[in-house]
Structures are given as structure tokens and as C-alpha cells.
Write an enzyme that holds these catalytic residues in place. Sequence first.
Site, PDB file in Angstrom:
ATOM      1  CG  HIS A 206      -0.448   0.524   2.373  1.00 18.62           C
ATOM      2  ND1 HIS A 206       0.638  -0.583   3.007  1.00 18.62           N
ATOM      3  CD2 HIS A 206      -0.232   1.431   3.189  1.00 18.62           C
ATOM      4  CE1 HIS A 206       1.111   0.087   4.153  1.00 18.62           C
ATOM      5  NE2 HIS A 206       0.590   1.284   4.358  1.00 18.62           N
TER       6      HIS A 206
HETATM    7  N1  UDP Z   1      -3.801  -4.501   9.002  1.00 13.13           N
HETATM    8  C1  UDP Z   1      -4.855  -5.334   9.066  1.00 13.13           C
HETATM    9  N2  UDP Z   1      -5.531  -5.665   7.875  1.00 13.13           N
HETATM   10  C2  UDP Z   1      -4.979  -5.742   6.785  1.00 13.13           C
HETATM   11  C3  UDP Z   1      -3.595  -5.126   6.381  1.00 13.13           C
HETATM   12  C4  UDP Z   1      -3.282  -4.520   7.691  1.00 13.13           C
HETATM   13  O1  UDP Z   1      -5.713  -5.320  10.280  1.00 13.13           O
HETATM   14  O2  UDP Z   1      -5.729  -6.048   5.793  1.00 13.13           O
HETATM   15  C5  UDP Z   1      -3.129  -4.032   9.983  1.00 13.13           C
HETATM   16  C6  UDP Z   1      -1.703  -4.590  10.463  1.00 13.13           C
HETATM   17  O3  UDP Z   1      -1.765  -6.015  10.913  1.00 13.13           O
HETATM   18  C7  UDP Z   1      -1.147  -3.493  11.270  1.00 13.13           C
HETATM   19  C8  UDP Z   1      -1.667  -2.313  10.544  1.00 13.13           C
HETATM   20  O4  UDP Z   1      -2.889  -2.657   9.972  1.00 13.13           O
HETATM   21  O5  UDP Z   1      -1.382  -3.557  12.419  1.00 13.13           O
HETATM   22  C9  UDP Z   1      -0.418  -1.652   9.689  1.00 13.13           C
HETATM   23  O6  UDP Z   1      -1.097  -0.807   8.794  1.00 13.13           O
HETATM   24  P1  UDP Z   1      -0.708  -0.373   7.711  1.00 13.13           P
HETATM   25  O7  UDP Z   1      -0.152  -1.373   6.816  1.00 13.13           O
HETATM   26  O8  UDP Z   1      -1.963   0.007   6.626  1.00 13.13           O
HETATM   27  O9  UDP Z   1      -0.033   0.964   7.765  1.00 13.13           O
HETATM   28  P2  UDP Z   1       1.822   0.966   7.976  1.00 13.13           P
HETATM   29  O10 UDP Z   1       2.196   0.154   9.271  1.00 13.13           O
HETATM   30  O11 UDP Z   1       2.438   0.833   7.046  1.00 13.13           O
HETATM   31  O12 UDP Z   1       2.099   2.601   8.486  1.00 13.13           O
END
Ligand code: UDP
Length: 356
Positions: A206
Site C-alpha cells: 500500500h
Molecule cells: N492490517 C490489518 N488488515 C489488513 C492489513 C493490515 O488489520 O488487511 C493491520 C496490520 O496488522 C497492522 C496495521 O494494519 O497492525 C498496519 O497498517 P498499514 O500497513 O496500513 O500501515 P503502516 O504500518 O505501513 O503505517
Amino acid sequence: MKRIFTIVGARPQFVKAAAVSRMLKKHGIDEVLVHTGQHFDANMSDVFFEEMEIPKPDHNLNINGLTHGAMTGRMLEGIEKLLLQEQPDAVMVFGDTNSTLAGALAAKKINIPVIHVEAGLRSFNMKMPEEINRIITDRISDILFCPTENAIQNLKREGFDLFPVKIIKNGDVMQDAAYYYAQKAALKSTIIEQLGLHHFVLATIHRQENTDDIQKLHHLIDGLNAINHEIPVVLPLHPRTEHILSQCHIRSKCIIIKPVGYFDMIRLLKSCQLVITDSGGVQKEAFFFGKHCITLREETEWVELVENGFNTLVGADENLLFAAYHTMKQKQSDFSLNLYGNGTAAEQIALTIKEL
Ligand code: UDP
């Protein structure tokens, strides 16, 4: 009684806020929760509030779908209005999104202390919107909760020792969340049974640097398709990635599912063979659940995972990705290394706030 304004807006912040909110409640701290609306779909927002029992937001600004500047600007205005009405003792922000920056800036400009949870992280890639948000938020924060020793060192290098701020290494609130909710997820999630899979790779994509560069996205999908030839790749698809793939007619042969709730995500993480991701949070969660990770970026803020061999960086190179899959799937590691604290990161935040 202390009164804290918590600003959330995006999926990773719901996970972090869930862990901290529980501890604020335990220690009798009054929390006013503001949702900026950055993520708003049921499966990107509501499901986290329901499953993780995060208090219903006291305010929802419903700001989303705008350019970075417009989004941050409107959030800034909305949050300032609320802060002037409610006059909290401090504002707490998490991570590195536009909601983080807007919350910190709105508070600091009217002299309300800012608490930054997940401070000190750096990718050293100034093309990432998140890096800009992190650096500015850290600089205007009064209490900086750092998850790792690397984060502390980053702040030292930037001269934070000279600033009148509190820097606390409290560990990672996402680790607190992962362990606490894992038990509930085991009872409640049926995702593995629904998919009927017991041997699979879990992937997420993403990051703007991957989704907004069509060439890169093509390479990544080709790499995942090649791996999917050998082992099913489950890809819970972020709405932004889904939109771009369909607009650009890029075909994935992986098992594409809608973004899942946190409980399903935990079960997928626990059950998979390997994780492939460009997410910050998912890199760490792979480690929490004893899985090796391939990161679809050139650099990471979670360098300790790479240094200790739990994670490897492949950028958007499909050949490197395929080769890394073969190396990482064979690897045996001891995941008992303590990199992210002792599970009291959120409680340390609550105790510090109590003493403000
Ligand atoms: N997550 C979730 N469902 C999904 C994808 C990610 O619950 O389909 C959770 C993941 O386990 C983590 C959080 O969302 O706790 C991470 O979010 P994301 O990857 O959107 O953002 P980043 O961490 O890169 O800022």
C-alpha cells in the site's frame, strides 16, 4: 484528573491507540478521541473499533480523499477548533500520517503539550510523505516515546539532547497490541477456515512509493505472481492499491481478498509461512509472530529486523523478490530476541501522563 486528546485517522493508528487507550482507562485518565476520518471504510476503520474495543470517537472530522496539503490543512483547522473548545492537558499522536502531523501542529501552535508515540523513527528517505510527517512531529513534540534504541539514537543525532523535551524508550505499543489481541483473535477469527489454506505466503502492498509508480507496481505484482506459482499468496488489498491495479489493468494471480480486520490479520500472520510487505507495522508483526519478512522497499525504519536477519529488503525488484523468497523460506531464526520492549509500552505512556 488528566485529560488527553488522542488523534487517530489511519489503520495503523487504530491498532496503536487500542493498546494505549486500554491503559489510559486502567489508570483513570480521561481520553477524548478524535478521528480525522483519513481511513473511513468499514474494513479500514469500524472493524478495528469494534474488535479492539476502542472507545467510540468523541469527534469525527470526516476528512479524506484529498491531496496531502488539503487533507493536512483541513485537519489542522478542525483539530484546532476542538482543542480551543476542550483545552486538554496534552495531545497524543501516533506514528507518521497526515493526522499525526496535523494533530501535533494544531496543538503546538496553541501551546498544548504534544506527546508523540513511535517517535524517532527514520527511513532517511525524504520522498516518503511519512518521513516528513515524522521529522516535523518529533521536532515539535514535548514527550517522545521511542520504541527502539535506534529511534533514540536517531533523535540524538538530530540534536534532541539539547532540546527541553522528554525522550523515553518505552518499547513498541504494537507489540503490546499483538500479544493482547492474539488470544482473542484465536477464538474469534475464522479466516483460515474460510480460505481453506494452511500453507501460504501473506502479502500486503500500500505504500505510495509503490502504488503511485506503475512500473514498480507492475514489477511487484509480477514477482508475487511468480511466487504464487509455488505457494498461494494471500493479498488483502488496500483500497488505494485495488483502485490503481484496476485502473491500470494490472492482473494479479494471487488470492486477493478485501482488507481484513485485526483479528483476521493476526491469524493470517500466525498461520502463514512468510510475510511480504511494504507496511511498517506488518514488518514488526511478522517478527512478533515468528515469521520471516521480505520488505518491498529500499529502506526501513525497523533496521533491527534487517540487522538480525529476520527481514530482508528487496525494493521493487521482482527478481530480487523471487530470490529472497527462496532464501527466506529456508531460514531458521530464533525469534525470542527482545527488540521491542517487555510488553509494557502502553502502560508506561499512561503512567507518564498521570505524572504530567
Ligand atoms: N492490517 C490489518 N488488515 C489488513 C492489513 C493490515 O488489520 O488487511 C493491520 C496490520 O496488522 C497492522 C496495521 O494494519 O497492525 C498496519 O497498517 P498499514 O500497513 O496500513 O500501515 P503502516 O504500518 O505501513 O503505517
